[in-house]
Design a protein around this motif. Structure first.
Motif, mmCIF file in Angstrom:
data_model
loop_
_atom_site.group_PDB
_atom_site.id
_atom_site.type_symbol
_atom_site.label_atom_id
_atom_site.label_comp_id
_atom_site.label_asym_id
_atom_site.label_seq_id
_atom_site.Cartn_x
_atom_site.Cartn_y
_atom_site.Cartn_z
ATOM 1 N N MET A 294 0.936 18.286 -51.486
ATOM 2 C CA MET A 294 1.553 19.024 -50.393
ATOM 3 C C MET A 294 0.597 19.058 -49.199
ATOM 4 N N ILE A 295 1.101 18.661 -48.049
ATOM 5 C CA ILE A 295 0.309 18.618 -46.820
ATOM 6 C C ILE A 295 0.457 19.937 -46.078
ATOM 7 N N GLN A 296 -0.682 20.447 -45.606
ATOM 8 C CA GLN A 296 -0.674 21.663 -44.806
ATOM 9 C C GLN A 296 -1.568 21.457 -43.591
ATOM 10 N N LEU A 297 -1.282 22.209 -42.534
ATOM 11 C CA LEU A 297 -2.083 22.192 -41.324
ATOM 12 C C LEU A 297 -2.757 23.541 -41.155
ATOM 13 N N ARG A 298 -3.982 23.513 -40.672
ATOM 14 C CA ARG A 298 -4.693 24.751 -40.375
ATOM 15 C C ARG A 298 -5.557 24.533 -39.146
ATOM 16 N N THR A 299 -6.061 25.614 -38.602
ATOM 17 C CA THR A 299 -6.953 25.543 -37.451
ATOM 18 C C THR A 299 -8.255 24.849 -37.849
ATOM 19 N N PHE A 300 -8.722 23.958 -36.981
ATOM 20 C CA PHE A 300 -9.997 23.266 -37.157
ATOM 21 C C PHE A 300 -11.115 24.285 -37.358
ATOM 22 N N GLN A 301 -11.966 24.004 -38.323
ATOM 23 C CA GLN A 301 -13.164 24.805 -38.569
ATOM 24 C C GLN A 301 -14.383 23.961 -38.206
ATOM 25 N N PRO A 302 -15.420 24.545 -37.634
ATOM 26 C CA PRO A 302 -16.591 23.750 -37.245
ATOM 27 C C PRO A 302 -17.150 22.885 -38.379
ATOM 28 N N GLU A 303 -17.057 23.359 -39.617
ATOM 29 C CA GLU A 303 -17.572 22.571 -40.747
ATOM 30 C C GLU A 303 -16.722 21.333 -41.043
ATOM 31 N N ASP A 304 -15.513 21.226 -40.453
ATOM 32 C CA ASP A 304 -14.672 20.035 -40.614
ATOM 33 C C ASP A 304 -15.243 18.825 -39.879
ATOM 34 N N ALA A 305 -16.070 19.071 -38.877
ATOM 35 C CA ALA A 305 -16.520 18.005 -37.985
ATOM 36 C C ALA A 305 -17.218 16.861 -38.720
ATOM 37 N N GLU A 306 -18.069 17.174 -39.687
ATOM 38 C CA GLU A 306 -18.794 16.127 -40.423
ATOM 39 C C GLU A 306 -17.835 15.155 -41.093
ATOM 40 N N LYS A 307 -16.847 15.679 -41.771
ATOM 41 C CA LYS A 307 -15.871 14.843 -42.466
ATOM 42 C C LYS A 307 -15.064 14.006 -41.466
ATOM 43 N N ILE A 308 -14.617 14.644 -40.397
ATOM 44 C CA ILE A 308 -13.794 13.953 -39.402
ATOM 45 C C ILE A 308 -14.543 12.772 -38.796
ATOM 46 N N ILE A 309 -15.770 12.983 -38.390
ATOM 47 C CA ILE A 309 -16.488 11.872 -37.756
ATOM 48 C C ILE A 309 -16.829 10.769 -38.751
ATOM 49 N N SER A 310 -16.806 11.062 -40.051
ATOM 50 C CA SER A 310 -17.060 10.010 -41.045
ATOM 51 C C SER A 310 -15.950 8.968 -41.050
ATOM 52 N N TRP A 311 -14.776 9.309 -40.529
ATOM 53 C CA TRP A 311 -13.655 8.369 -40.467
ATOM 54 C C TRP A 311 -13.757 7.431 -39.261
ATOM 55 N N VAL A 312 -14.669 7.745 -38.351
ATOM 56 C CA VAL A 312 -14.853 6.957 -37.128
ATOM 57 C C VAL A 312 -15.958 5.944 -37.413
ATOM 58 N N ASP A 313 -15.566 4.825 -38.034
ATOM 59 C CA ASP A 313 -16.550 3.889 -38.579
ATOM 60 C C ASP A 313 -16.849 2.678 -37.695
ATOM 61 N N SER A 314 -16.322 2.681 -36.466
ATOM 62 C CA SER A 314 -16.605 1.569 -35.558
ATOM 63 C C SER A 314 -16.274 2.004 -34.127
ATOM 64 N N PRO A 315 -16.825 1.295 -33.138
ATOM 65 C CA PRO A 315 -16.440 1.597 -31.753
ATOM 66 C C PRO A 315 -14.935 1.430 -31.522
ATOM 67 N N LEU A 316 -14.315 0.433 -32.155
ATOM 68 C CA LEU A 316 -12.875 0.223 -31.996
ATOM 69 C C LEU A 316 -12.102 1.454 -32.450
ATOM 70 N N VAL A 317 -12.395 1.952 -33.634
ATOM 71 C CA VAL A 317 -11.712 3.146 -34.148
ATOM 72 C C VAL A 317 -11.978 4.343 -33.223
ATOM 73 N N PHE A 318 -13.215 4.484 -32.763
ATOM 74 C CA PHE A 318 -13.559 5.597 -31.876
ATOM 75 C C PHE A 318 -12.701 5.591 -30.616
ATOM 76 N N TYR A 319 -12.644 4.455 -29.931
ATOM 77 C CA TYR A 319 -11.905 4.406 -28.669
ATOM 78 C C TYR A 319 -10.393 4.446 -28.883
ATOM 79 N N GLN A 320 -9.893 3.888 -29.983
ATOM 80 C CA GLN A 320 -8.465 4.021 -30.280
ATOM 81 C C GLN A 320 -8.126 5.483 -30.544
ATOM 82 N N TRP A 321 -9.056 6.220 -31.111
ATOM 83 C CA TRP A 321 -8.850 7.629 -31.436
ATOM 84 C C TRP A 321 -8.859 8.506 -30.192
ATOM 85 N N CYS A 322 -9.853 8.335 -29.320
ATOM 86 C CA CYS A 322 -10.026 9.325 -28.249
ATOM 87 C C CYS A 322 -10.171 8.737 -26.854
ATOM 88 N N ALA A 323 -10.099 7.424 -26.707
ATOM 89 C CA ALA A 323 -10.195 6.761 -25.396
ATOM 90 C C ALA A 323 -11.467 7.138 -24.639
#
Length: 176
Positions: free
Chosen positions: A1-30
């Motif tokens: 089951m998928i749920q959404l919640r407010t971002f917590q500062p401790e989420d940042a480490e996990k989130i940036i681990s998904w940004v594994d290349s410059p291509l992914v980074f710029y596609q994500w946030c320009a």
């Protein structure tokens, strides 16, 4: 089951681990989040500065195995009745397995739970066809009336398409 919640500062480490290349980074946030590579501290600082607006929601998606996606949702003052999805990124290990579509269904339920929202918009780069196909499968259509944009990324100008889904089309139920 998928749920959404407010971002917590401790989420940042996990989130940036998904940004594994410059291509992914710029596609994500320009590049709005700075330059590659991004750090967890950069992400936290960006949201501390930007996240004070009540119409700006920074969200994390999770299921029984933990967090697996991240996004923002803004209620646009310049386009009343519009929720804009941005900075959507999915755990690298889950891409191509249907999680994007399931996540988008939850995002749309949340967005349209606000009575004043009449449409949801988002954007996607031309060089990200799998993500565009996911958005299309969820009912989004290119906004033909808007002039295509480009963003300077990685030494090139990348074409960027705005897409939208109206409440009326969403309520027809053919995308859930």
């Amino acid at each position: 089951m998928i749920q959404l919640r407010t971002f917590q500062p401790e989420d940042a480490e996990k989130i940036i681990s998904w940004v594994d290349s410059p291509l992914v980074f710029y596609q994500w946030c320009a590049g709005f989040l700075g330059t590659y590579p991004i750090t967890a501290e950069n992400l936290r600082q960006y949201y501390e500065k930007e996240g004070t607006d009540a119409d700006y929601h920074v969200l994390t998606a999770f299921h029984e195995q933990g967090i697996f996606a991240h996004l923002t949702m803004r209620f646009l003052k310049e386009e009343p009745g519009t929720a804009r999805i941005g900075f959507l990124i999915l755990d690298t290990n889950l891409r191509g397995q249907g999680y994007g579509k399931k996540l988008m269904q939850e995002i749309l339920k949340l967005a349209f739970s606000y009575d004043h929202i009449k449409q949801v918009t988002l954007g996607v780069f031309e060089n990200n066809p799998r993500v565009k196909a996911c958005y299309t499968a969820c009912g989004f259509q290119e906004e033909k009336e808007k002039e295509p944009k480009t963003y300077p990324c990685m030494g090139e100008d990348w074409p960027f398409y705005d897409m939208k889904l109206s409440r009326t089309d969403w309520e027809k139920g053919c995308f859930s």
